[in-house]
Design an enzyme around this catalytic site. Structure first.
Site, PDB file in Angstrom:
ATOM      1  N   THR A 241       9.034  30.600  24.686  1.00  0.00           N
ATOM      2  CA  THR A 241       8.667  29.189  24.638  1.00  0.00           C
ATOM      3  C   THR A 241       7.311  29.011  25.306  1.00  0.00           C
ATOM      4  O   THR A 241       6.931  29.776  26.198  1.00  0.00           O
ATOM      5  CB  THR A 241       9.710  28.301  25.345  1.00  0.00           C
TER       6      THR A 241
ATOM      7  N   GLY B  67      -1.808  29.764  29.793  1.00  0.00           N
ATOM      8  CA  GLY B  67      -0.602  29.987  29.027  1.00  0.00           C
ATOM      9  C   GLY B  67       0.625  29.693  29.877  1.00  0.00           C
ATOM     10  O   GLY B  67       0.705  30.118  31.026  1.00  0.00           O
ATOM     11  N   ARG B  68       1.567  28.964  29.332  1.00  0.00           N
ATOM     12  CA  ARG B  68       2.798  28.628  30.066  1.00  0.00           C
ATOM     13  C   ARG B  68       4.001  29.284  29.381  1.00  0.00           C
ATOM     14  O   ARG B  68       5.045  28.681  29.194  1.00  0.00           O
ATOM     15  CB  ARG B  68       2.949  27.105  30.167  1.00  0.00           C
TER      16      ARG B  68
ATOM     17  N   ASP C 210       6.132  25.286  21.420  1.00  0.00           N
ATOM     18  CA  ASP C 210       6.518  26.448  20.628  1.00  0.00           C
ATOM     19  C   ASP C 210       7.883  27.018  20.963  1.00  0.00           C
ATOM     20  O   ASP C 210       8.209  27.220  22.144  1.00  0.00           O
ATOM     21  CB  ASP C 210       5.532  27.608  20.858  1.00  0.00           C
TER      22      ASP C 210
ATOM     23  N   GLU D 118       8.996  30.701  19.677  1.00  0.00           N
ATOM     24  CA  GLU D 118       8.605  31.882  18.920  1.00  0.00           C
ATOM     25  C   GLU D 118       9.678  32.945  19.097  1.00  0.00           C
ATOM     26  O   GLU D 118      10.146  33.194  20.203  1.00  0.00           O
ATOM     27  CB  GLU D 118       7.251  32.416  19.382  1.00  0.00           C
TER      28      GLU D 118
ATOM     29  N   GLU E 278       0.542  21.661  21.551  1.00  0.00           N
ATOM     30  CA  GLU E 278       1.489  22.535  20.873  1.00  0.00           C
ATOM     31  C   GLU E 278       2.751  22.683  21.725  1.00  0.00           C
ATOM     32  O   GLU E 278       2.672  22.717  22.954  1.00  0.00           O
ATOM     33  CB  GLU E 278       0.854  23.908  20.637  1.00  0.00           C
TER      34      GLU E 278
END
Length: 307
Positions: free
Chosen positions: A123, A134-135, A107, A109, A105
């Site tokens: 991001t 999580g990055r 992203d 957002e 994924e």
């Protein structure tokens, strides 16, 4: 196929040098299909613009016809105004429908806020189902994204991911050996959605969507889908371009990116000592920034696949 490889390689180098405006704009029907939301998705008469809305009944979304392995993906977006707490708009790439346990994924957002407070932009990337790492990065913007359209772009190559807002690079992610499969590497679909994320989006879920202000309408136009489209049965059998140069941003572009990050970054996972006692391998800590509280925003992160 040789012609496609040469063309795409040329385009990737042109794009990182700032010539994205030369790429063709896709109409909605050429590039996308309805994902969910019934009549909450409205294609305008020009065929190149679409409105997605969120009301108490449902959100809405669309997805690209094609799967892409690398490329340049962009849309101009105008976000809802006024009270938008709990509302999340996403422009992203994913293959979660094909790889439930090991999806990739990339992203953008957009996180709404209470009246008088700015939208925030987040991001993130996942590779091979690495949702345990999580990055996320979170930023403010230098403009009000509900006043007018602004261009949001994902450039994804074999070794780089760069997020752009208008012509400003705001984040670069380089593939490293230690990241291994955490770097997105499988073909993905392009998505756009608006949805109710009251449980986490605004101050960790403190402020919810207030449907007296509904419908919340986000406007999309100027779609660019410039990548290597692959058939699902091919999946990993095709690569769209050989390795690109190790430094894909010019010195001027990098200076603009660093200025943006210094002024507007609200949160970076690399500086979150609560989540990560030892930062992920790709984080290169700047001692002058590591203890600055501005990089630890009030956030709650949950494992999710954007609707």
């Amino acid at each position: 196929m040789d012609h496609l490889l040469v063309l795409l390689l040329f385009s990737v180098f042109a794009l990182v040098c700032g010539s994205s405006r030369t790429l063709p704009i896709s109409s909605f029907d050429e590039g996308f299909s309805h994902l969910f939301g019934d009549n909450n998705l409205q294609v305008l008469k020009d065929g190149k613009s679409v409105h997605l809305s969120l009301d108490q009944r449902t959100g809405s979304g669309f997805l690209s016809h094609e799967l892409y392995l690398h490329g340049f993906f962009s849309a101009s977006i105008k976000l809802p105004a006024y009270y938008t707490a709990g509302v999340v708009v996403a422009f992203y790439m994913s293959n979660g429908d094909m790889y439930e346990k090991n999806h990739d994924e990339i992203d953008f957002e957009f996180l709404g806020n209470i009246k008088g407070k700015e939208w925030k932009i987040q991001t993130n990337i996942y590779g091979n189902g690495s949702t345990n790492v999580g990055r996320e990065e979170r930023y403010g913007l230098w403009f009000d994204p509900s006043n007018d359209f602004h261009q949001y772009t994902i450039l994804w190559t074999q070794d780089h991911i760069i997020f752009y807002v208008d012509d400003v690079a705001i984040r670069e992610i380089k593939r490293t050996e230690l990241m291994s499969g955490d770097f997105p590497s499988k073909p993905m679909t392009v998505y756009a959605t608006i949805w109710d994320a009251s449980e986490w989006a605004t101050n960790g879920g403190k402020y919810k969507v207030n449907y007296k202000y509904a419908p919340y309408v986000v406007e999309f136009t100027d779609f660019v889908l410039h990548g290597c489209a692959v058939e699902p049965i091919e999946l990993m059998s095709l690569q769209c371009e050989p390795q690109t140069r190790s430094d894909s941003l010019t010195s001027m572009e990098r200076a603009k990116m660093e200025s943006f990050r210094k002024k507007h970054m609200k949160y970076s996972y690399c500086h979150d000592k609560i989540r990560y006692k030892t930062p992920p391998s790709e984080c290169r800590m700047n001692p002058k920034e590591a203890n600055k509280p501005k990089y630890i925003d009030s956030v709650t992160f949950i494992e999710q696949i954007v609707p």
